[in-house]
Write an enzyme that holds these catalytic residues in place. Structure first.
Site, PDB file in Angstrom:
ATOM      1  N   SER A 143     -12.280 -18.863  26.039  1.00  0.00           N
ATOM      2  CA  SER A 143     -12.259 -17.412  25.854  1.00  0.00           C
ATOM      3  C   SER A 143     -12.992 -16.723  27.015  1.00  0.00           C
ATOM      4  CB  SER A 143     -12.856 -17.061  24.493  1.00  0.00           C
ATOM      5  OG  SER A 143     -12.657 -15.711  24.185  1.00  0.00           O
ATOM      6  N   ASP A 352     -20.203   1.854  38.831  1.00  0.00           N
ATOM      7  CA  ASP A 352     -20.371   1.052  40.044  1.00  0.00           C
ATOM      8  C   ASP A 352     -20.471  -0.449  39.749  1.00  0.00           C
ATOM      9  OD1 ASP A 352     -22.831   1.226  38.790  1.00  0.00           O
ATOM     10  OD2 ASP A 352     -23.985   1.569  40.632  1.00  0.00           O
ATOM     11  N   HIS A 405      -6.501 -18.649  18.835  1.00  0.00           N
ATOM     12  CA  HIS A 405      -7.481 -18.504  19.908  1.00  0.00           C
ATOM     13  C   HIS A 405      -8.567 -19.581  19.862  1.00  0.00           C
ATOM     14  CE1 HIS A 405      -9.744 -16.284  22.948  1.00  0.00           C
ATOM     15  NE2 HIS A 405     -10.812 -16.357  22.185  1.00  0.00           N
TER      16      HIS A 405
END
Length: 429
Positions: A143, A352, A405
């Site tokens: 993951s 940023d 998953h």
């Protein structure tokens, strides 16, 4: 500092490393980073290469093994396994409201900005040089751990012999908004499957949602249970056995007593065990930032949700679960997130963030990479994973619908064995 202990068929050694918080200021503030080294009892005196495991998340400590089974069993046939508690998790200077309480909100946000994948890889490289006398090692990421693998390939491929990914190939260029548009559609499909499988679940959830709207219901952790919080249980329905566990939980949510209908105390205790926001606040604080490259998330999941109004529940509408999304209101409702609300807003507005990947560099990747991509994955969009596969050299993959998953948790020995076969150029078994 090292400590030895013996598990079932495994010899484990505990390591703690003192590393820079900010690698641009190596003489500045430090953090502790913990890793557990595993070797099979029969191989403990052999000089085996290392395999480093990167846990999913962000914000979760590495698996705590109880026995020699699953992917670890396969790995220990030829590796020493290093289970890395990524910075801020487990025993690696763990993040919590308490641990950050000496900082103001702006300082908290600045401190937390050092806990993304770039510094996780910096930590791994520092540990590699200390632990292996600068030898290359292999890595495995599940993951979000797969995101860390791609970052490692991007930043420090010289430290790697080979790499493995399960359920975690990120887009190299797409924004958080792109990711959540795809994810909401996946969650809609998982909801449809859930309510088809459990024919009375919609009625149970509508009744429960109405009850907690009309009554003040307090969880065992002290918060008031809201409909929005109830929807968050959907983070589990994309896991193998997750839908079943959620259904059995809601099935017994309301009970009849001599004083009328009440919420079952068992439900109130177990509910919070299915959500990690109080126990792993780093997950909520940094989840959206894993997609940010020189841009702000601005609460992406919350904004994108407005394009999918079916998730905005009201009486008389079908109840839908949400998925792996973080919302600003969570920092008003979860007790251990409330003190971090201002810092969370600052992180969401941070523009940023450094770039994570350099696609041109990855087109020349020389490190062999084998990946398992799960076609039905609710958390990592298959289409975006396949886009990345086309952009990264030496990345071979196995696309399968056999697993959800958390496949590596359910059938890890077989999955990892297949990936090793791919990387070694062998026939799949």
């Amino acid at each position: 500092m090292t400590t030895n202990l013996t598990l079932a068929g495994i010899v484990a050694q505990k390591h703690t490393f003192i590393l820079p918080l900010d690698y641009s200021k190596p003489e500045g503030e430090t953090i502790n980073v913990f890793a557990r080294e595993l070797v099979s009892a029969e191989n403990q005196h052999k000089n085996l290469p290392f395999l480093v495991y990167f846990q999913g998340g962000p914000g979760f400590g590495a698996v705590r093994p109880a026995a020699n089974d699953g992917w670890i069993k396969r790995a220990l046939q030829e590796f020493r396994v290093l289970l890395l508690d990524q910075r801020g998790t487990g025993l690696s200077s763990p993040i919590s409201a308490a641990s950050l309480s000496h900082l103001n909100a702006a300082q908290q946000a600045q401190y937390l900005s050092h806990f993304r994948a770039d510094n996780i890889i910096n930590d791994a490289e520092a540990i590699r040089r200390q632990l292996t006398d600068n030898q290359t090692w292999s890595i495995l990421g599940q993951s979000f751990g797969g995101f860390c693998v791609l970052k490692y390939l991007n930043d420090a491929p010289e430290g790697l012999k080979e790499a493995y990914i399960t359920g975690g190939i990120p887009s190299l260029t797409r924004t958080a908004d792109d990711v959540y548009h795809a994810t909401y559609q996946r969650v809609l499909a998982k909801n449809a499957d859930f309510f088809k499988r459990f024919s009375d679940a919609q009625a149970l959830l509508n009744t429960l949602a109405q009850y907690i709207t009309d009554h003040e219901v307090t969880l065992a952790t002290g918060e008031r249970l809201t409909v929005e919080m109830l929807q968050l249980l959907g983070v589990n329905i994309g896991m193998e056995h997750g839908p079943e566990s959620i259904y059995y939980l809601i099935e017994q949510a309301l009970i009849t007593t001599a004083n009328g209908t009440i919420v079952n105390p068992l439900f109130l205790t177990q509910f919070s065990q299915y959500l990690d926001y109080n126990t792993n606040p780093l997950f909520a604080l940094l989840h959206e930032s894993i997609y940010c490259q020189q841009n702000a998330s601005n609460w992406s999941a919350h904004r994108v949700r407005q394009h999918y109004p079916e998730f905005n529940y009201s009486a008389g509408k079908p109840f839908l679960f949400t998925g792996e999304m973080i919302y600003p209101w969570m920092f008003e409702q979860f007790a251990n997130l409330i003190p971090l609300k201002t810092a969370a807003n600052a992180i969401a507005q941070k523009q940023d963030w450094p770039a994570l990947y350099q696609p041109k560099k990855l087109t020349n990747n020389k490190v062999p990479v084998a990946a398992a991509i799960y076609s039905e994955d609710m958390y990592v969009e298959m289409r975006y994973s396949l886009e990345t596969v086309a952009q990264v050299a030496n990345l071979n993959y196995w696309l399968t619908s056999e697993y959800e998953h958390n496949g590596i948790r359910m059938d890890g020995e077989r999955i990892f064995d297949k990936l090793i076969a791919i990387n070694r150029g062998s026939q799949l078994r």
